[in-house]
Design an enzyme around this catalytic site. Sequence first.
Site, short mmCIF file in Angstrom:
data_model
loop_
_atom_site.label_atom_id
_atom_site.label_comp_id
_atom_site.label_asym_id
_atom_site.label_seq_id
_atom_site.Cartn_x
_atom_site.Cartn_y
_atom_site.Cartn_z
N LEU A 1 21.48 34.08 42.47
CA LEU A 1 22.03 33.04 41.58
C LEU A 1 23.55 32.84 41.71
N TYR B 1 8.02 41.32 44.77
CA TYR B 1 9.21 42.18 44.94
C TYR B 1 9.15 43.37 44.00
N LYS C 1 8.76 47.43 44.76
CA LYS C 1 9.75 48.45 44.33
C LYS C 1 9.07 49.49 43.43
N SER D 1 14.93 42.14 49.18
CA SER D 1 15.45 42.22 47.81
C SER D 1 15.36 40.92 47.00
N LEU E 1 19.70 45.32 60.11
CA LEU E 1 20.45 44.06 60.19
C LEU E 1 19.51 42.84 60.14
N ASN F 1 20.66 43.31 37.35
CA ASN F 1 21.15 42.36 38.36
C ASN F 1 22.61 42.65 38.71
N PRO G 1 20.52 24.35 41.36
CA PRO G 1 19.10 24.31 40.97
C PRO G 1 18.74 25.33 39.90
N ALA H 1 15.97 47.36 51.79
CA ALA H 1 14.83 46.72 51.15
C ALA H 1 14.87 45.22 51.43
N PRO I 1 7.30 30.75 39.96
CA PRO I 1 6.03 31.26 39.42
C PRO I 1 6.18 32.71 38.96
N GLY I 2 5.58 33.02 37.81
CA GLY I 2 5.64 34.40 37.30
C GLY I 2 7.04 34.82 36.88
N THR J 1 15.08 49.05 40.86
CA THR J 1 15.47 47.90 40.04
C THR J 1 14.85 47.97 38.64
N ASP J 2 15.47 47.33 37.69
CA ASP J 2 14.88 47.24 36.34
C ASP J 2 13.65 46.34 36.34
N GLU J 3 13.46 45.55 37.42
CA GLU J 3 12.34 44.59 37.43
C GLU J 3 10.98 45.28 37.46
P1 NAD Z 1 20.35 43.13 50.37
O1 NAD Z 1 19.16 42.24 50.59
O2 NAD Z 1 21.70 42.54 50.23
O3 NAD Z 1 20.45 44.20 51.56
C1 NAD Z 1 19.34 44.87 52.05
C2 NAD Z 1 19.77 45.64 53.31
O4 NAD Z 1 18.61 46.32 53.81
C3 NAD Z 1 20.27 44.72 54.43
O5 NAD Z 1 21.42 45.29 55.02
C4 NAD Z 1 19.12 44.71 55.42
O6 NAD Z 1 19.52 44.53 56.77
C5 NAD Z 1 18.52 46.10 55.22
N1 NAD Z 1 17.11 46.14 55.59
C6 NAD Z 1 16.13 45.28 55.24
N2 NAD Z 1 14.97 45.62 55.85
C7 NAD Z 1 15.23 46.73 56.59
C8 NAD Z 1 14.44 47.55 57.44
N3 NAD Z 1 13.15 47.28 57.67
N4 NAD Z 1 15.01 48.62 58.01
C9 NAD Z 1 16.33 48.92 57.80
N5 NAD Z 1 17.14 48.14 57.04
C10 NAD Z 1 16.59 47.07 56.44
O7 NAD Z 1 19.96 44.01 49.11
P2 NAD Z 1 20.86 44.50 47.89
O8 NAD Z 1 20.95 43.43 46.90
O9 NAD Z 1 22.09 45.14 48.43
O10 NAD Z 1 19.91 45.63 47.29
C11 NAD Z 1 19.98 46.97 47.77
C12 NAD Z 1 18.97 47.82 47.03
O11 NAD Z 1 19.24 47.78 45.64
C13 NAD Z 1 17.53 47.32 47.18
O12 NAD Z 1 16.69 48.44 47.30
C14 NAD Z 1 17.26 46.57 45.89
O13 NAD Z 1 15.89 46.62 45.56
C15 NAD Z 1 18.10 47.36 44.92
N6 NAD Z 1 18.60 46.61 43.75
C16 NAD Z 1 19.25 45.42 43.92
C17 NAD Z 1 19.75 44.74 42.81
C18 NAD Z 1 20.52 43.45 42.95
O14 NAD Z 1 20.84 42.82 41.94
N7 NAD Z 1 20.86 43.00 44.15
C19 NAD Z 1 19.56 45.26 41.52
C20 NAD Z 1 18.89 46.49 41.39
C21 NAD Z 1 18.42 47.15 42.51
P1 TYD Z 2 18.16 36.01 41.16
O1 TYD Z 2 19.62 36.01 41.47
O2 TYD Z 2 17.22 35.52 42.22
O3 TYD Z 2 17.79 37.47 40.68
P2 TYD Z 2 16.42 38.03 40.00
O4 TYD Z 2 15.33 37.04 40.23
O5 TYD Z 2 16.19 39.28 40.76
O6 TYD Z 2 16.74 38.23 38.55
O7 TYD Z 2 17.92 35.10 39.88
C1 TYD Z 2 18.58 35.37 38.66
C2 TYD Z 2 18.05 34.38 37.63
O8 TYD Z 2 18.47 33.06 38.01
C3 TYD Z 2 16.53 34.32 37.57
O9 TYD Z 2 16.13 34.09 36.21
C4 TYD Z 2 16.16 33.13 38.42
C5 TYD Z 2 17.35 32.19 38.21
N1 TYD Z 2 17.67 31.32 39.36
C6 TYD Z 2 17.79 29.93 39.18
O10 TYD Z 2 17.61 29.41 38.06
N2 TYD Z 2 18.10 29.17 40.26
C7 TYD Z 2 18.30 29.71 41.51
O11 TYD Z 2 18.57 28.95 42.46
C8 TYD Z 2 18.19 31.12 41.67
C9 TYD Z 2 18.39 31.75 43.01
C10 TYD Z 2 17.88 31.89 40.57
#
Ligand code: NAD
Ligand code: TYD
Length: 349
Positions: A195, A155, A159, A86, A36, A184, A210, A84, A287-288, A130-132
Amino acid sequence: MKNIIITGGAGFIGSHVVRLFVNKYPNYRIINADFLTYAGNLENLQDIDKAPNYVFEHVDIVDATAVDALFDKYQPEGVIHLAAESHVDRSIKDPLAFLRTNILGTANLLNSFKRIHTDFEGKRFYHISTDEVYGSLGAEGLFEETTAYDPNSPYSASKAGSDHFVRAYGETYGLPYVITNCSNNYGQHQFPEKLIPLFINNIVQEKPLPVYGDGNYTRDWLYVVDHARAIDLVFHNGKNAETYNIGGFNEWTNLNLIKVLCTQMDQKLGRTTGSSEKLITYVKDRPGHDKRYAIDATKIQRELGWEPSVTFEQGLGITIDWYLANQAWLKNVTSGSYQDYYKNMYANS
Ligand code: NAD
Ligand code: TYD
């Protein structure tokens, strides 16, 4: 009853996976292990948290002793690991937090899983990635399962490191695993730092949107419920020691996506066409910043029969409606420390 530990089940994607598994598999006990953090919220699971096959455990995966105790208690046959840190922008500010949770946390889970099982028959460790990890694409091409890892942000590096650890435990100790690398996600319950929910929230409040750099960055977007459906398929039918890419066949530049979002928001809020777009504000680039992500998801489609169930416009509509109907949720999760974080983030833009 089969015991399945889902880590990060109180987060965005994890809560959709927990819901699907609790409802669909009454013969599984679903143990949601979550620390949490700011991103985890048990409100996300209010509709299923009284189910007889659901248990919550407050566990920090970085704490090896706590993870050992969790595995001793439940002796899980399966682990679906989503916990994670994230968010890329946070990883730029605090890379070591990502190293700890994503790499050390994953290694702790692998160690405990290895320790409790002398026989791996019927067991599975599923790492959600993730695809990243594949880095950035030019104008052409798609990430395939064979694409070399080339992570650019703290990040994605964390991963990638955790993916390598999972694979190494498979090769070295014979631990049965599967990994998916997804594009994403968007949908209900996503923390409003990413975003789409950030921009929905800002449009409602008529705050600036932004856009980093020139906004010409491309991402592939997938509705979170379709990701949860893919996770179900891979957990049950994916081949051992394989990777599957998951994506929406749905590439958008940030600017084009933001324009579609603004149009839908104007309509749903009954505002004059074009009023949300006026909130677009170009800010300093990340950055990056990876230029383009795009997924070849034909392996999961061909081998497991997975397809996204909604179009982007449908998924986005459902998502906006949910955020508009759940302003209290938004207010709760964006109070306190989030406000300070957000202020710092744009202080120098
Ligand atoms: P999120 O940030 O919404 O949720 C992460 C969860 O992990 C939270 O409930 C948090 O409390 C828990 N957590 C964090 N640190 C912890 C710890 N030390 N111990 C136990 N629990 C902990 O993340 P999300 O967007 O739901 O992503 C979930 C997974 O999917 C991640 O592994 C992320 O890398 C992967 N993923 C996310 C996306 C995306 O677009 N969001 C895309 C591809 C993969
Ligand atoms: P994000 O949702 O942070 O996902 P990821 O970086 O994992 O792809 O960002 C999605 C795209 O949107 C990314 O190219 C960064 C851009 N972005 C903005 O332009 N403004 C913002 O405020 C945020 C959060 C992201």
